[in-house]
Design an enzyme around this catalytic site. Sequence first.
Site, PDB file in Angstrom:
ATOM      1  N   ALA A   7       0.845  -1.190   0.000  1.00  0.00           N
ATOM      2  CA  ALA A   7       0.000   0.000   0.000  1.00  0.00           C
ATOM      3  C   ALA A   7       0.881   1.240   0.000  1.00  0.00           C
ATOM      4  O   ALA A   7       1.460   1.606   1.029  1.00  0.00           O
ATOM      5  CB  ALA A   7      -0.929  -0.002   1.207  1.00  0.00           C
ATOM      6  N   GLY A   8       1.010   1.865  -1.169  1.00  0.00           N
ATOM      7  CA  GLY A   8       1.849   3.035  -1.307  1.00  0.00           C
ATOM      8  C   GLY A   8       1.052   4.320  -1.318  1.00  0.00           C
ATOM      9  O   GLY A   8      -0.176   4.319  -1.190  1.00  0.00           O
ATOM     10  N   ASN A   9       1.740   5.427  -1.486  1.00  0.00           N
ATOM     11  CA  ASN A   9       1.077   6.727  -1.461  1.00  0.00           C
ATOM     12  C   ASN A   9       0.106   6.902  -2.624  1.00  0.00           C
ATOM     13  O   ASN A   9      -0.935   7.541  -2.469  1.00  0.00           O
ATOM     14  CB  ASN A   9       2.126   7.842  -1.511  1.00  0.00           C
ATOM     15  CG  ASN A   9       2.932   7.913  -0.234  1.00  0.00           C
ATOM     16  OD1 ASN A   9       2.402   8.181   0.835  1.00  0.00           O
ATOM     17  ND2 ASN A   9       4.234   7.654  -0.339  1.00  0.00           N
ATOM     18  N   ILE A  12      -1.975   0.851  -4.669  1.00  0.00           N
ATOM     19  CA  ILE A  12      -1.946  -0.378  -3.880  1.00  0.00           C
ATOM     20  C   ILE A  12      -1.726  -1.529  -4.850  1.00  0.00           C
ATOM     21  O   ILE A  12      -2.506  -1.736  -5.785  1.00  0.00           O
ATOM     22  CB  ILE A  12      -3.257  -0.593  -3.098  1.00  0.00           C
ATOM     23  CG1 ILE A  12      -3.449   0.521  -2.068  1.00  0.00           C
ATOM     24  CG2 ILE A  12      -3.254  -1.967  -2.415  1.00  0.00           C
ATOM     25  CD1 ILE A  12      -4.787   0.464  -1.359  1.00  0.00           C
ATOM     26  N   LYS A  13      -0.638  -2.259  -4.642  1.00  0.00           N
ATOM     27  CA  LYS A  13      -0.326  -3.402  -5.494  1.00  0.00           C
ATOM     28  C   LYS A  13      -0.489  -4.666  -4.667  1.00  0.00           C
ATOM     29  O   LYS A  13      -0.100  -4.705  -3.494  1.00  0.00           O
ATOM     30  CB  LYS A  13       1.102  -3.280  -6.021  1.00  0.00           C
ATOM     31  CG  LYS A  13       1.471  -4.335  -7.059  1.00  0.00           C
ATOM     32  CD  LYS A  13       2.846  -4.055  -7.657  1.00  0.00           C
ATOM     33  CE  LYS A  13       3.178  -5.061  -8.743  1.00  0.00           C
ATOM     34  NZ  LYS A  13       4.507  -4.806  -9.346  1.00  0.00           N
ATOM     35  N   ASP A  99       7.949   0.008   3.052  1.00  0.00           N
ATOM     36  CA  ASP A  99       8.169  -0.356   1.653  1.00  0.00           C
ATOM     37  C   ASP A  99       9.658  -0.488   1.342  1.00  0.00           C
ATOM     38  O   ASP A  99      10.077  -1.411   0.622  1.00  0.00           O
ATOM     39  CB  ASP A  99       7.507   0.653   0.720  1.00  0.00           C
ATOM     40  CG  ASP A  99       7.893   2.097   1.002  1.00  0.00           C
ATOM     41  OD1 ASP A  99       8.485   2.393   2.068  1.00  0.00           O
ATOM     42  OD2 ASP A  99       7.587   2.967   0.157  1.00  0.00           O
ATOM     43  N   THR A 122       5.960   7.684  -6.010  1.00  0.00           N
ATOM     44  CA  THR A 122       5.685   9.083  -5.689  1.00  0.00           C
ATOM     45  C   THR A 122       6.956   9.758  -5.203  1.00  0.00           C
ATOM     46  O   THR A 122       7.282  10.877  -5.599  1.00  0.00           O
ATOM     47  CB  THR A 122       4.587   9.178  -4.619  1.00  0.00           C
ATOM     48  OG1 THR A 122       3.428   8.478  -5.085  1.00  0.00           O
ATOM     49  CG2 THR A 122       4.230  10.623  -4.339  1.00  0.00           C
TER      50      THR A 122
END
Length: 241
Positions: A7-9, A12-13, A99, A122
């Site tokens: 879950a990134g900025n 979401i992968k 991450d 990002t």
Amino acid sequence: MIVAIDAGNSRIKWGVHDGDGWLNSGVLATADVASLAEVAAQWPANARGVVCNVAGSTVADSISRLFAGRHAELSFLHASAAACGVRSSYENPQQLGADRWAALIGARAVLGSACLVVCAGTATTVDRLDAAGVFAGGLILPGFDLMRAALARNTAQLPLAEGVFCAQPRNTVDAIVSGCLQAQLGAVERMFHALVDEPDARCLLTGGGARRLAAHLKIPCQLMDNLILDGLLRFAASPGS
């Protein structure tokens, strides 16, 4: 079965792994985290979840509720002093982004040699991992798109440029695109030069902007689309995770 979620900025992968390989995977905007419930309906009912989250508590809560509703086990990866063959030399190991830690664990699982781990999203992070598995430190800088957006937002006459990269830009939009990309490349290549005495050193790149960087880097590099998910999978398989 393991469901790994990064879950990134911005994105979401996720991926589903059966112990032999990735069965399927996908990506959605972080702002659409509620839509993850529709995706999860296709996951095996007994799949265990493992997550790294840098998108804040609201996203973490949404993912936690999703797995609670499925009555499935869920764990969150947090950076620590050591895990899965990687040792951290960060002044405060717990302060490192989950991450970045997952990517380092993934890199160690792939390579036994020194490497530079670059996550181009990002933000762009550039982390050094030595041959003994020690995370020696790294950089955080705005990602390519964030650099372009900052120029457009904070200057009166510069646009959100859609130019092309070139060595000698002769118009404003090309100058912006080339400058932002050169800043990324310069940070990566300067960090890689610290590994000049490591004969097998490589740069591993992951994230949405990885291919853009790889096309112009002048160092040995390798694209790793699932590096963070691979790190989460390795963490999930470790004792006590």
